[in-house]
Design a protein around this motif. Structure first.
Motif, PDB file in Angstrom:
ATOM      1  N   THR A  60      22.676  43.507  34.830  1.00 50.72           N
ATOM      2  CA  THR A  60      24.116  43.572  34.636  1.00 50.72           C
ATOM      3  C   THR A  60      24.784  43.850  35.980  1.00 50.72           C
ATOM      4  O   THR A  60      24.465  44.839  36.641  1.00 50.72           O
ATOM      5  N   LEU A  61      25.658  42.952  36.365  1.00 55.63           N
ATOM      6  CA  LEU A  61      26.432  43.126  37.593  1.00 55.63           C
ATOM      7  C   LEU A  61      27.766  43.784  37.262  1.00 55.63           C
ATOM      8  O   LEU A  61      28.345  43.536  36.203  1.00 55.63           O
ATOM      9  N   SER A  62      28.245  44.601  38.188  1.00 56.08           N
ATOM     10  CA  SER A  62      29.535  45.262  38.034  1.00 56.08           C
ATOM     11  C   SER A  62      30.413  44.962  39.235  1.00 56.08           C
ATOM     12  O   SER A  62      29.907  44.731  40.339  1.00 56.08           O
ATOM     13  N   CYS A  63      31.707  44.988  39.005  1.00 52.78           N
ATOM     14  CA  CYS A  63      32.662  44.766  40.089  1.00 52.78           C
ATOM     15  C   CYS A  63      33.820  45.742  39.914  1.00 52.78           C
ATOM     16  O   CYS A  63      34.467  45.760  38.860  1.00 52.78           O
ATOM     17  N   ALA A  64      34.060  46.531  40.945  1.00 53.62           N
ATOM     18  CA  ALA A  64      35.191  47.452  40.957  1.00 53.62           C
ATOM     19  C   ALA A  64      36.337  46.809  41.728  1.00 53.62           C
ATOM     20  O   ALA A  64      36.153  46.403  42.880  1.00 53.62           O
ATOM     21  N   ALA A  65      37.490  46.709  41.077  1.00 54.76           N
ATOM     22  CA  ALA A  65      38.636  46.017  41.674  1.00 54.76           C
ATOM     23  C   ALA A  65      39.772  46.990  41.953  1.00 54.76           C
ATOM     24  O   ALA A  65      39.977  47.959  41.216  1.00 54.76           O
ATOM     25  N   SER A  66      40.507  46.727  43.020  1.00 56.89           N
ATOM     26  CA  SER A  66      41.671  47.549  43.339  1.00 56.89           C
ATOM     27  C   SER A  66      42.632  46.753  44.216  1.00 56.89           C
ATOM     28  O   SER A  66      42.259  45.721  44.784  1.00 56.89           O
ATOM     29  N   GLY A  67      43.868  47.242  44.281  1.00 57.43           N
ATOM     30  CA  GLY A  67      44.842  46.641  45.183  1.00 57.43           C
ATOM     31  C   GLY A  67      45.681  45.525  44.601  1.00 57.43           C
ATOM     32  O   GLY A  67      46.435  44.876  45.334  1.00 57.43           O
ATOM     33  N   PHE A  68      45.564  45.308  43.297  1.00 58.80           N
ATOM     34  CA  PHE A  68      46.367  44.260  42.666  1.00 58.80           C
ATOM     35  C   PHE A  68      46.486  44.575  41.177  1.00 58.80           C
ATOM     36  O   PHE A  68      45.842  45.490  40.671  1.00 58.80           O
ATOM     37  N   ALA A  69      47.311  43.800  40.484  1.00 61.01           N
ATOM     38  CA  ALA A  69      47.545  44.003  39.049  1.00 61.01           C
ATOM     39  C   ALA A  69      46.359  43.458  38.262  1.00 61.01           C
ATOM     40  O   ALA A  69      46.394  42.336  37.747  1.00 61.01           O
ATOM     41  N   PHE A  70      45.339  44.277  38.152  1.00 64.30           N
ATOM     42  CA  PHE A  70      44.067  43.812  37.592  1.00 64.30           C
ATOM     43  C   PHE A  70      44.217  43.273  36.177  1.00 64.30           C
ATOM     44  O   PHE A  70      43.691  42.202  35.870  1.00 64.30           O
ATOM     45  N   SER A  71      44.893  43.994  35.322  1.00 64.09           N
ATOM     46  CA  SER A  71      44.965  43.597  33.913  1.00 64.09           C
ATOM     47  C   SER A  71      45.725  42.294  33.700  1.00 64.09           C
ATOM     48  O   SER A  71      45.664  41.708  32.623  1.00 64.09           O
ATOM     49  N   LYS A  72      46.436  41.830  34.702  1.00 67.39           N
ATOM     50  CA  LYS A  72      47.193  40.586  34.606  1.00 67.39           C
ATOM     51  C   LYS A  72      46.534  39.443  35.368  1.00 67.39           C
ATOM     52  O   LYS A  72      47.106  38.348  35.457  1.00 67.39           O
ATOM     53  N   THR A  73      45.353  39.683  35.893  1.00 71.70           N
ATOM     54  CA  THR A  73      44.690  38.719  36.774  1.00 71.70           C
ATOM     55  C   THR A  73      43.419  38.172  36.152  1.00 71.70           C
ATOM     56  O   THR A  73      42.570  38.941  35.686  1.00 71.70           O
ATOM     57  N   VAL A  74      43.302  36.851  36.150  1.00 69.07           N
ATOM     58  CA  VAL A  74      42.035  36.228  35.762  1.00 69.07           C
ATOM     59  C   VAL A  74      40.955  36.651  36.770  1.00 69.07           C
ATOM     60  O   VAL A  74      41.187  36.645  37.979  1.00 69.07           O
ATOM     61  N   MET A  75      39.789  36.998  36.233  1.00 68.45           N
ATOM     62  CA  MET A  75      38.668  37.376  37.096  1.00 68.45           C
ATOM     63  C   MET A  75      37.483  36.475  36.802  1.00 68.45           C
ATOM     64  O   MET A  75      37.244  36.099  35.647  1.00 68.45           O
ATOM     65  N   SER A  76      36.757  36.137  37.831  1.00 68.87           N
ATOM     66  CA  SER A  76      35.584  35.268  37.698  1.00 68.87           C
ATOM     67  C   SER A  76      34.383  35.857  38.433  1.00 68.87           C
ATOM     68  O   SER A  76      34.534  36.738  39.277  1.00 68.87           O
ATOM     69  N   TRP A  77      33.246  35.350  38.074  1.00 66.06           N
ATOM     70  CA  TRP A  77      32.020  35.529  38.857  1.00 66.06           C
ATOM     71  C   TRP A  77      31.647  34.151  39.404  1.00 66.06           C
ATOM     72  O   TRP A  77      31.662  33.156  38.665  1.00 66.06           O
ATOM     73  N   VAL A  78      31.335  34.131  40.674  1.00 66.20           N
ATOM     74  CA  VAL A  78      30.854  32.919  41.310  1.00 66.20           C
ATOM     75  C   VAL A  78      29.558  33.263  42.024  1.00 66.20           C
ATOM     76  O   VAL A  78      29.244  34.440  42.232  1.00 66.20           O
TER      77      VAL A  78
END
Length: 116
Positions: A19-37
């Motif tokens: 299981t990979l994890s990604c911690a995000a910050s600095g932008f409106a996370f809940s309104k942003t599409v997120m992907s794994w590449v």
């Protein structure tokens, strides 16, 4: 500024899970599409999976369908990639990225190696 920090990579044998994890910050996370590449040795960047802001729309590439699942926790600004039944061809550096596709900003990546 946008920060994306991946973790959870490692070396496993075929058939195992990670299981990979990604911690995000600095932008409106809940309104942003997120992907794994991902990027395998000697190959271009390949989109693997994505989820829209409220997870009402998720999708994965056909090459990982039925084996990989993307999820996100907006309360924690985290996005995950559950990878089951890993195959040798899944060996790559995996990146968390903004937006659908491969063009968005991404983190530094985490290595996943699948071998005997």
């Amino acid at each position: 500024q946008v920060q994306l920090v991946e973790s959870g990579g490692g070396s496993v044998q075929p058939g195992e899970s990670l299981t990979l994890s990604c911690a995000a910050s600095g932008f409106a996370f809940s309104k942003t599409v997120m992907s794994w590449v991902r990027q395998a040795p000697g190959k271009g960047v390949e989109w693997v999976a994505g989820a829209n802001g409220d997870s009402s729309s998720t999708n994965v590439d056909d090459s990982v369908r039925g084996r990989f699942t993307i999820s996100r926790d907006n309360a924690k600004n985290m996005v995950y990639l559950q990878m089951n039944n890993l195959k040798m061809e899944d060996t790559a550096v995996y990146y968390c990225a903004q937006y659908w596709g491969t063009a968005g900003p991404r983190g530094q990546g985490t290595q996943v190696t699948v071998s005997w």
